[in-house]
Design a protein around this motif. Structure first.
Motif, short mmCIF file in Angstrom:
data_model
loop_
_atom_site.label_atom_id
_atom_site.label_comp_id
_atom_site.label_asym_id
_atom_site.label_seq_id
_atom_site.Cartn_x
_atom_site.Cartn_y
_atom_site.Cartn_z
N GLY A 70 162.85 3.87 43.31
CA GLY A 70 163.51 3.43 42.08
C GLY A 70 164.44 4.51 41.58
O GLY A 70 165.17 5.12 42.35
N HIS A 71 164.44 4.75 40.28
CA HIS A 71 165.28 5.81 39.72
C HIS A 71 164.65 7.15 40.10
O HIS A 71 163.78 7.66 39.40
CB HIS A 71 165.38 5.67 38.20
CG HIS A 71 166.28 4.57 37.75
ND1 HIS A 71 165.99 3.24 37.98
CD2 HIS A 71 167.48 4.59 37.10
CE1 HIS A 71 166.96 2.49 37.47
NE2 HIS A 71 167.86 3.28 36.94
N GLY A 72 165.10 7.72 41.20
CA GLY A 72 164.51 8.96 41.69
C GLY A 72 165.56 10.00 41.98
O GLY A 72 166.74 9.70 42.22
N SER A 73 165.12 11.25 41.98
CA SER A 73 166.03 12.33 42.32
C SER A 73 166.31 12.31 43.82
O SER A 73 165.58 11.68 44.60
CB SER A 73 165.43 13.68 41.93
OG SER A 73 164.28 13.94 42.74
N VAL A 74 167.35 13.02 44.20
CA VAL A 74 167.69 13.09 45.62
C VAL A 74 166.52 13.68 46.40
O VAL A 74 166.17 13.21 47.49
CB VAL A 74 168.96 13.97 45.81
CG1 VAL A 74 169.23 14.18 47.31
CG2 VAL A 74 170.15 13.31 45.14
N ASP A 127 173.88 7.18 37.62
CA ASP A 127 174.53 7.34 36.32
C ASP A 127 174.89 8.79 36.04
O ASP A 127 175.70 9.06 35.15
CB ASP A 127 173.61 6.83 35.21
CG ASP A 127 173.30 5.34 35.37
OD1 ASP A 127 174.18 4.61 35.84
OD2 ASP A 127 172.17 4.95 35.03
N ASP A 128 174.26 9.72 36.78
CA ASP A 128 174.44 11.13 36.45
C ASP A 128 174.57 12.02 37.68
O ASP A 128 174.56 13.24 37.58
CB ASP A 128 173.26 11.64 35.63
CG ASP A 128 171.91 11.31 36.28
OD1 ASP A 128 171.91 10.92 37.47
OD2 ASP A 128 170.89 11.43 35.60
N ASP A 129 174.70 11.41 38.87
CA ASP A 129 174.78 12.15 40.14
C ASP A 129 173.52 12.94 40.44
O ASP A 129 173.52 13.82 41.31
CB ASP A 129 175.98 13.11 40.17
CG ASP A 129 177.30 12.36 40.29
OD1 ASP A 129 177.29 11.25 40.85
OD2 ASP A 129 178.33 12.87 39.81
N GLU A 130 172.44 12.65 39.72
CA GLU A 130 171.17 13.34 39.97
C GLU A 130 170.08 12.35 40.39
O GLU A 130 169.27 12.66 41.24
CB GLU A 130 170.73 14.12 38.73
CG GLU A 130 171.63 15.29 38.40
CD GLU A 130 171.11 16.10 37.23
OE1 GLU A 130 169.98 15.83 36.80
OE2 GLU A 130 171.82 17.01 36.77
N THR A 131 170.04 11.19 39.76
CA THR A 131 169.07 10.16 40.14
C THR A 131 169.82 8.95 40.68
O THR A 131 170.90 8.60 40.20
CB THR A 131 168.22 9.72 38.93
OG1 THR A 131 169.08 9.23 37.90
CG2 THR A 131 167.40 10.88 38.39
#
Length: 625
Positions: A266-270, A311-315
């Motif tokens: 899901g909404h996860g970090s790289v 949305d933020d290039d992180e998640t």
């Protein structure tokens, strides 16, 4: 003794058909679209005065329930519910021996679906006996599946209920099926949703209806719920099939594993996504050569190639609905990897990111796999950080259209042979939506659990019963069920503890409508409660409500008077009169509290003067003297 079974009350050998809320009836009449079979059913009930019954035969979700309610309204009758439920395994008398209580002007909607595992001859006799009991001016409408109806062989007019092929009609019918709605927020009829439903197949309309029903008690704003349904209603099949077609080469498992990881995380970090991908490759025994990453795009490039959003290039995440559709596709088309992917989804969930667990839950319910539910529930229950996940999964699955019956049977098995974790799960699930929706089924499992006399297990049962009894409409059914338990040596201890806790929490306080006719039942309960540790404290909540004018003083004094006529009531009442002034905090001789205390002292002197003197309790006149 009344116990609640969703929409039916069962009292010893009596089964009482119960009414629907007026708002529910009104909503079902306003939104009803007649199904095939409506005209025939109406004609039969209007003109077959001798029979006065009809069987609505159809699959669950076909519209039998809403059709039956509308038939009753059309005929000017009061729709009532009853349920032939074999899940009440410990009940006596047997199903066929119960008497269905109805009256003139009732249209009893009797569901036979839950009786699928009951011997056919017993179900047949049950229906025949219900017909013989049907009072003048009442009708009986059976709801039954085609499979069960075929083997029952009953000579009752039948009507096959087939929902119209229009997806909008299918959607509205299935959304309405036995869901308690907040009718002030009819978000499911939003025009954007209806437009989307109108453009899909009837089968997809059914899936969307299930998604809406699953959110019927959500606390989210209607706008958010609408957005969720619109997102999951998008057809991702061509995108997903195209991706797997383009990655059929032997050198592309890493790309497939990465997309599955994004779907699961899901909404996860790289870092989380690639860690999950590496774990999946390990589980599937696919060689992972880290150096190869230098030969192609980097991590961000790989995620962008998969059309992952950020949305933020992180998640990173997939569009709503796409991840669940992808996992269902993998489950369906790649049967050999089902078990490893199941264990992988559970393993990569962490307290900081529970999305893989939620993906697992959605997949298990989506494919209707009982083994997945059982394995995850037992694994998560053993880990305190994930115990709530186990409870959530079982709570949803126990009421699921496909898995519900199997999961409820599983809870019964666990209640019969409990381990520590299984006992916790059974009690907590029964105290949740299951207990508030199909109360009697939850009580059966709690009853089974209570036969195991370990104090820890009984504590779990007591907590679950208190949680249910705090809902006003369940207070009397729960209380009467516990009175029934008192007559069983295996259950008496748990029942007494539960009643005592409920009394001290104020659950036993009768409302203002209760009268002297209720006194006998209340006395029976308080005779047990007063024998428990600190039993005299059970009077305090009721005393406070009476003093405030919220409960009947006449009933309160009548119950105390009756209790004083039994030996076990005198001491606790005297102790209560010692304690009450400390809690009442009123020195005004004209206050309702002071007046009520004096009336209690007079009763104690009337029934047990020696106890009063020994305890040092004096009437006002004696104090003045």
């Amino acid at each position: 003794m009344l116990i609640n079974a969703g929409n039916v009350l069962i009292s010893g050998s009596l089964q009482v058909a119960t009414g629907l809320e007026p708002d529910d009836i009104g909503e079902m009449v306003r939104t009803y679209i007649p199904v095939d079979g409506w005209d025939t059913a109406l004609r039969l009930l209007r003109h077959q005065r001798h029979t006065r019954t009809v069987a609505l035969v159809g699959e669950p979700g076909s519209g039998r329930h809403i059709t039956a309610v509308n038939l009753a309204v059309e005929l000017g009758l009061t729709p009532r519910h009853a349920l032939a439920d074999p899940e009440m395994k410990d009940r006596t008398p047997t199903l066929e021996d119960r008497k269905l209580v109805m009256q003139a002007g009732d249209a009893c909607i009797l569901s036979l679906d839950p009786a699928g595992d009951v011997p056919r001859d017993q179900v047949r006799r049950y229906v025949q006996r219900r017909l013989s009991e049907l009072p003048p001016g009442a009708v009986l409408i059976l709801r039954v599946s085609p499979e069960l109806w075929e083997v029952l062989g009953l000579s009752i007019p039948e009507v096959l209920i087939v929902p119209t092929d229009q997806p909008l009609s299918v959607y509205k019918l299935q959304v309405q099926e036995e869901v308690e709605w907040n009718y002030g927020e009819r978000w499911w009829l939003d025009q954007r949703l209806l437009d989307r439903v109108a453009s899909v197949s009837p089968a997809e309309a059914c899936r969307l209806a299930r998604a809406v029903r699953a959110r019927s008690t959500s606390s989210l704003a209607p706008a958010e719920l609408i957005d969720q349904i619109l997102a999951i209603s998008k057809d991702w099949s061509s995108d997903i099939k195209g991706f797997f077609r383009d990655t059929e080469r032997l050198d592309t498992p890493h790309k497939r594993a990465l997309l599955i990881a994004v779907a699961a995380v899901g909404h996860g970090s790289v870092e989380q996504i690639f860690s999950a991908r590496d774990e999946l490759l390990r589980v599937l025994k696919v060689r992972n050569r880290p150096g190869e990453a230098l030969l192609g795009p980097g991590r961000f490039g790989q995620l962008q190639d998969l059309k992952a959003k950020s949305d933020d290039d992180e998640t990173f995440y997939l569009e709503p609905g796409k991840g669940a559709a992808l996992l269902r596709h993998v489950w369906k088309d790649f049967g050999d990897v089902r078990k490893p992917i199941s264990s992988w989804l559970r393993k990569i969930a962490t307290p900081d990111n529970l999305n893989p667990a939620y993906s697992y839950m959605e997949l298990a319910l989506g494919v209707g796999d009982l083994a997945m539910v059982r394995e995850a529930a037992e694994e998560w229950a053993a880990e305190p950080r994930f115990r709530q996940l186990a409870i959530d999964l079982l709570s949803v699955a126990a009421l699921d259209e496909r898995l519900g019956r199997q999961v409820r049977d599983l809870l019964y098995q666990w209640a019969t042979q409990p381990t520590k974790h299984r006992a916790e799960l059974v009690a907590l699930v029964c105290a949740g939506p299951l207990g508030h929706t199909v109360t009697d089924i939850a009580l059966t499992r709690l009853r089974r659990l209570a036969t195991h006399l370990a104090e820890e297990t009984i504590g779990l049962v007591v907590d679950a019963l208190l949680s249910l009894a705090l809902e006003p409409k369940l207070r009397v059914p729960i209380t009467d069920e516990l009175v029934r338990w008192l007559k069983d040596d295996r259950l008496a201890h748990a029942a007494a503890r539960a009643l005592s806790v409920m009394a001290q929490e104020g659950v036993m306080v009768p409302d203002a409508s209760a009268g002297r006719a209720d006194a006998e039942r209340i006395v029976e309960v308080f005779r047990v409660v007063l024998l428990q540790k600190d039993g005299e404290l059970a009077f305090l909540p009721w005393f406070a409500e009476v003093a405030a004018g919220h409960s009947s003083e006449e009933l309160f004094l009548d119950v105390v008077d009756r209790l004083l006529q039994f030996g076990e009531g005198k001491g606790p009442v005297a102790m209560f009169l010692h304690l009450a002034p400390q809690h009442a905090q009123s020195d005004d001789p004209s206050s309702q509290v002071t007046v009520l205390l004096e009336k209690l002292r007079q009763l104690l002197y009337k029934r047990a003067p020696q106890v009063a003197r020994i305890q040092g309790i004096f009437r006002t006149t004696e104090v003045q003297a």
